[in-house]
Write a protein that holds these residues in place. Structure first.
Motif, PDB file in Angstrom:
ATOM      1  N   ALA B  90      91.296  49.228  25.852  1.00  0.00           N
ATOM      2  CA  ALA B  90      92.589  49.817  25.502  1.00  0.00           C
ATOM      3  C   ALA B  90      93.585  48.678  25.308  1.00  0.00           C
ATOM      4  O   ALA B  90      93.676  47.785  26.142  1.00  0.00           O
ATOM      5  N   VAL B  91      94.308  48.714  24.185  1.00  0.00           N
ATOM      6  CA  VAL B  91      95.196  47.608  23.823  1.00  0.00           C
ATOM      7  C   VAL B  91      96.650  48.073  23.806  1.00  0.00           C
ATOM      8  O   VAL B  91      96.997  49.041  23.126  1.00  0.00           O
ATOM      9  N   VAL B  92      97.482  47.376  24.586  1.00  0.00           N
ATOM     10  CA  VAL B  92      98.921  47.664  24.586  1.00  0.00           C
ATOM     11  C   VAL B  92      99.572  46.762  23.550  1.00  0.00           C
ATOM     12  O   VAL B  92      99.399  45.541  23.584  1.00  0.00           O
ATOM     13  N   THR B  93     100.298  47.382  22.621  1.00  0.00           N
ATOM     14  CA  THR B  93     100.916  46.599  21.538  1.00  0.00           C
ATOM     15  C   THR B  93     102.447  46.681  21.542  1.00  0.00           C
ATOM     16  O   THR B  93     103.102  45.855  20.930  1.00  0.00           O
ATOM     17  N   HIS B  94     103.006  47.704  22.221  1.00  0.00           N
ATOM     18  CA  HIS B  94     104.462  47.916  22.206  1.00  0.00           C
ATOM     19  C   HIS B  94     104.970  48.222  23.608  1.00  0.00           C
ATOM     20  O   HIS B  94     104.199  48.672  24.452  1.00  0.00           O
ATOM     21  N   TYR B  95     106.281  48.015  23.811  1.00  0.00           N
ATOM     22  CA  TYR B  95     106.804  48.268  25.150  1.00  0.00           C
ATOM     23  C   TYR B  95     107.973  49.246  25.172  1.00  0.00           C
ATOM     24  O   TYR B  95     108.714  49.311  26.140  1.00  0.00           O
ATOM     25  N   ARG B  96     108.112  50.041  24.130  1.00  0.00           N
ATOM     26  CA  ARG B  96     109.244  50.965  24.102  1.00  0.00           C
ATOM     27  C   ARG B  96     108.990  52.106  23.145  1.00  0.00           C
ATOM     28  O   ARG B  96     108.364  51.925  22.099  1.00  0.00           O
ATOM     29  N   LEU B  97     109.503  53.285  23.504  1.00  0.00           N
ATOM     30  CA  LEU B  97     109.545  54.415  22.583  1.00  0.00           C
ATOM     31  C   LEU B  97     110.990  54.592  22.153  1.00  0.00           C
ATOM     32  O   LEU B  97     111.902  54.034  22.751  1.00  0.00           O
ATOM     33  N   ILE B 106     109.047  58.454  18.979  1.00  0.00           N
ATOM     34  CA  ILE B 106     108.081  57.598  18.281  1.00  0.00           C
ATOM     35  C   ILE B 106     108.037  56.214  18.925  1.00  0.00           C
ATOM     36  O   ILE B 106     108.904  55.863  19.718  1.00  0.00           O
ATOM     37  N   VAL B 107     107.020  55.464  18.562  1.00  0.00           N
ATOM     38  CA  VAL B 107     106.904  54.099  19.052  1.00  0.00           C
ATOM     39  C   VAL B 107     107.954  53.243  18.351  1.00  0.00           C
ATOM     40  O   VAL B 107     108.110  53.323  17.139  1.00  0.00           O
ATOM     41  N   LEU B 113     104.920  43.669  21.060  1.00  0.00           N
ATOM     42  CA  LEU B 113     104.628  42.503  21.900  1.00  0.00           C
ATOM     43  C   LEU B 113     104.211  41.313  21.047  1.00  0.00           C
ATOM     44  O   LEU B 113     103.520  41.486  20.040  1.00  0.00           O
ATOM     45  N   GLU B 116      99.270  40.891  22.214  1.00  0.00           N
ATOM     46  CA  GLU B 116      98.791  42.160  22.734  1.00  0.00           C
ATOM     47  C   GLU B 116      98.222  41.985  24.136  1.00  0.00           C
ATOM     48  O   GLU B 116      97.684  40.936  24.484  1.00  0.00           O
ATOM     49  N   LEU B 117      98.310  43.053  24.923  1.00  0.00           N
ATOM     50  CA  LEU B 117      97.771  43.047  26.281  1.00  0.00           C
ATOM     51  C   LEU B 117      96.580  43.998  26.351  1.00  0.00           C
ATOM     52  O   LEU B 117      96.616  45.096  25.787  1.00  0.00           O
ATOM     53  N   ILE B 118      95.550  43.561  27.054  1.00  0.00           N
ATOM     54  CA  ILE B 118      94.372  44.398  27.245  1.00  0.00           C
ATOM     55  C   ILE B 118      94.480  45.055  28.611  1.00  0.00           C
ATOM     56  O   ILE B 118      94.818  44.391  29.594  1.00  0.00           O
TER      57      ILE B 118
END
Lengths: 490, 490
Positions: B90-97, B106-107, B113, B116-118
């Motif tokens: 699972a990859v985190v690409t953003h830090y805000r909606l 929406i994102v 970022l 990207e964070l795993i």
């Protein structure tokens, strides 16, 4: 050893950071805003967990586990909830990496999620979506569930334990048939937190309710416990929310009542986090290092031998073996620091830094005299005492230290609650003394916001035990019926 | 109550799913591939955790906590490691909606970022990056750390507990000055797991080493314990890896040895997960429901009263109060099911389904005769016994049940290890009987892969206790020096 800790008077904030790092509690991780909780720090957190977990079970709760990820759509079903959390969420958009052919690992764009997932900042939404399947009738209620978990709130300014992007916490989520029962639950758990803070953390707290402005996003009422740190700033140490039927309505959770009517379920949620570690450090520690209350200290007693010959060492070892056995039997956690790589003075400083409540030192002369030197971390006092009856003496001293640490914090806190009756007085106390300021406020969000803008102080709570008292708002002069507590806060 | 559980003979896989859900262990969450662990299931997991945690501490380990997120770049520093995990992250690409202005959440593309964070699938990389700061000299070694955490591996086909996208586990990560010490640690923790599986889960296991093909991504050697389920399929119940200097080299972790030389640190990692819950269910349970070993049962004894009048009930209540007091004193977990909304027969079925090891039923006639009816879940037998000395009898019966459950599983396992000497025999046993097949193999990855393609059987392990024996590979006829164990596996 050189401790390398800034003094509190020089820079309180730097003192805190230095201490957390030098005492091996935690450090910043390579990931922005996240922390590594080191074994010594985690040992304290584990003790907090074990004690709280016991309290939760004694009050009828069971643990469960809900998913880390929340579908974006869930998150927006409760309007005020999404507003409170949307701006600080980690968002998962893909589920695969790949090699780009040049040896670089990149995100595989073909593995894009249909719906983005939010890393939970709190679990009301996913839990209430689950409860829909668990609840049909009043016989299924109450549901009294707690979860120990990690949560993520993307913070721009972080501080170890106090504010990190990922933190550990527990979150209780309960479902009830009546409003009254839910309110009672929220109040009961506040009491559990307050008892824990005072008797275990040795941190006195004020129980109160948050104003509308400071309430949890989605709650009808937020109860809190507020503690005071040594720099005069307040710290919210735990919250318990009465959520009304907000989440039940958002997730369509209804039950058939005893009377056969279909009704929405009533909810609470409540939580404390690794933030308590920050409160613990800031409430008691000094320029020499941590001061840990015995009930949370991973090591309650450290024994340091002082010897010149192997013969002296052997005699000490024999006695220490015996003493450690006695102490372990009565549940005292004890460490014998017999490292031969460090001198006694170094060890004294190290255990002082780490906040071990009691230090026993003994050398050849002590062995001849049948004595040891006992040093208290909290009062920085030393005395020579008999080896006879030592373990009983240590046991009772640990109790005494626990009480003394609490009493000291209580005296400080009580001397830092100031009643004021004008805005000038308010600003002067805030500036020169800090602490909680008890004053009249007109009850409006607007006034609270303006005071915050001008002074950075917020209403920490409306104390539960505060008496009704006629007065006028220090800011607008409008009528008020009770005093509230303002403070600058962490 | 109607249990609604498919029988094992009809459909073993469906039986398992039905049982996990009907016995309130877990359910699928709204998030694809994730599960909700319900209070009853979590209660079993908590017992596993507590016992394992004690074992880890007894062997010198401390707990700590490392971040959930791993920077993408870390993840690719150890080449074989990234290959093993990149395809299921699972990859985190953003830090805000944000609100798009039309009321949709929406994102926020502006909150992308930089890197990207795993979401951690396992923590070797972030931990070894951290250890670099902790280790300078041989005096800093060994580091013996464990972490209890959630991890995410994006699975396409999931099954409750056995394979879920998020699961709970513990991961030990240790650092050593010598190769020998690291190997000893990996073997020690395998022994801890094996002892736990056999004495607590009551599941017999074979200790072995994985072949190159089945090794953990980044390990030089993977030790494992392999259990056998009732359908003849194997289940890997725990692994312990000797990682060599792979991660130390990838993250540049060196220490100064006693001899003053700068060397790379040696590593191990080891873990068990909520998968053990699946093993527990599949190893012992039957068509009537769960069969729980007493050492893990959240409720060890359930007491069901049978009465017609309030007077009868009062007499039973008084006796039960007394019995429960006695049982709690000796540490037996007991529940009095005095619900007036359900009939005794319903309660019997419910506690049978939930695997409670012992049921005590008693009615008016029992009260007259000074007896109770004792029913064992494991043997499905009932007997009428005296109330005199009952709590001692229950205590010893619980021990007996624990042993009996293990013995039954052991008999089944032992009768399902078949030695074969040809590929035809191999395929026949695999088809008709299942279980472990002991045979010669030429030691090549190629042969193992081809057998897997043709039969779906894999080499579960090279048993640690297997004797050297000359033979020829059943598939290629090439020479072999010892037998290995093949099986189809979960």
């Amino acid at each position: 050893m050189s401790k390398g800790i800034t003094s509190r008077s020089e820079d309180y904030s730097q003192w805190y950071n230095d201490l957390v790092i030098k005492a091996d509690l935690a450090e910043y991780a390579a990931v922005r805003g996240c922390m590594v909780i080191k074994p010594y720090g985690y040992g304290i957190w584990e003790r907090m967990q074990a004690i709280l977990d016991k309290r939760f079970k004694e009050t009828g709760h069971s643990n469960a586990y809900f998913p880390l990820f929340i579908p974006k759509s869930f998150f927006s079903k409760e309007a005020s909830h999404v507003e409170g959390f949307a701006t600080e969420c980690a968002v998962v958009t893909h589920y695969r990496l790949k090699n780009d052919g040049n040896g670089n690992i990149i995100v595989d764009e073909e593995a894009k999620l249909e719906e983005e997932l939010i890393v939970r900042p709190t679990s009301e939404t996913i839990i209430w979506n689950t409860y829909r399947g668990w609840i049909e009738s009043y016989r299924d209620l109450p549901i009294l569930v707690n979860q120990w978990a990690n949560v993520v709130r993307w913070e721009m300014r972080t501080r170890l334990f106090l504010r990190t992007s990922e933190f550990l916490w527990q979150e209780g989520h309960t479902a009830h048939a009546t409003e009254q029962e839910a309110i009672e639950e929220a109040e009961r758990m506040l009491d559990v937190y307050a008892e824990f803070a005072e008797n275990i953390l040795a941190v006195p707290v004020i129980r109160g309710r948050k104003t509308e402005n400071e309430r949890f996003a989605g709650a009808l009422d937020t109860y809190c416990i507020e503690a005071l740190m040594q720099d005069g700033k307040a710290l919210q140490a735990g919250t318990s929310h009465f959520l009304g039927q907000n989440f039940a309505k958002a997730f369509d959770v209804k039950f058939t009542s005893k009377e056969g009517k279909l009704e929405h379920v009533w909810a609470t949620s409540w939580g404390v986090s690794t933030r308590l570690m920050g409160a613990l450090v800031m409430a008691h520690s000094d320029d020499q290092g941590l001061v840990l209350p015995p009930k949370l200290a991973p090591i309650q007693v450290v024994i340091v031998p002082i010897f010149r010959t192997e013969e002296e060492k052997a005699a000490i070892d024999t006695y220490v073996d015996h003493l450690m056995g006695e102490l372990k039997n009565v549940g005292v956690s004890v460490k014998f620091d017999d490292r031969d790589t460090q001198r006694p003075g170094f060890k004294f400083a190290e255990w002082e830094l780490k906040g071990v409540p009691l230090r026993v030192a003994l050398g050849a002369r002590d062995m001849q005299n049948g004595t040891v030197e006992l040093a208290r971390r909290d009062t920085q006092t030393k005395e020579t005492v008999s080896q006879e009856g030592l373990s009983a003496r240590i046991e009772s001293l640990l109790d005494e230290i626990q009480i003394n640490i609490y009493q000291k914090a209580l005296n400080f806190r009580d001397s830092h609650i100031t009643e004021v009756n004008s805005y000038d007085e308010f600003k002067e106390v805030l500036d020169k003394k800090g602490g909680f300021i008890s004053c009249h406020w007109d009850g409006s969000v607007e006034t609270e916001k303006r005071i915050k803008e001008e002074t950075k102080a917020t209403i920490r709570c409306i104390p539960l035990d505060s008496k009704k008292e006629e007065g006028i708002c220090i800011f607008t002069g409008k009528p008020s019926v009770q005093r509230v507590l303002f403070a600058k806060a962490y």
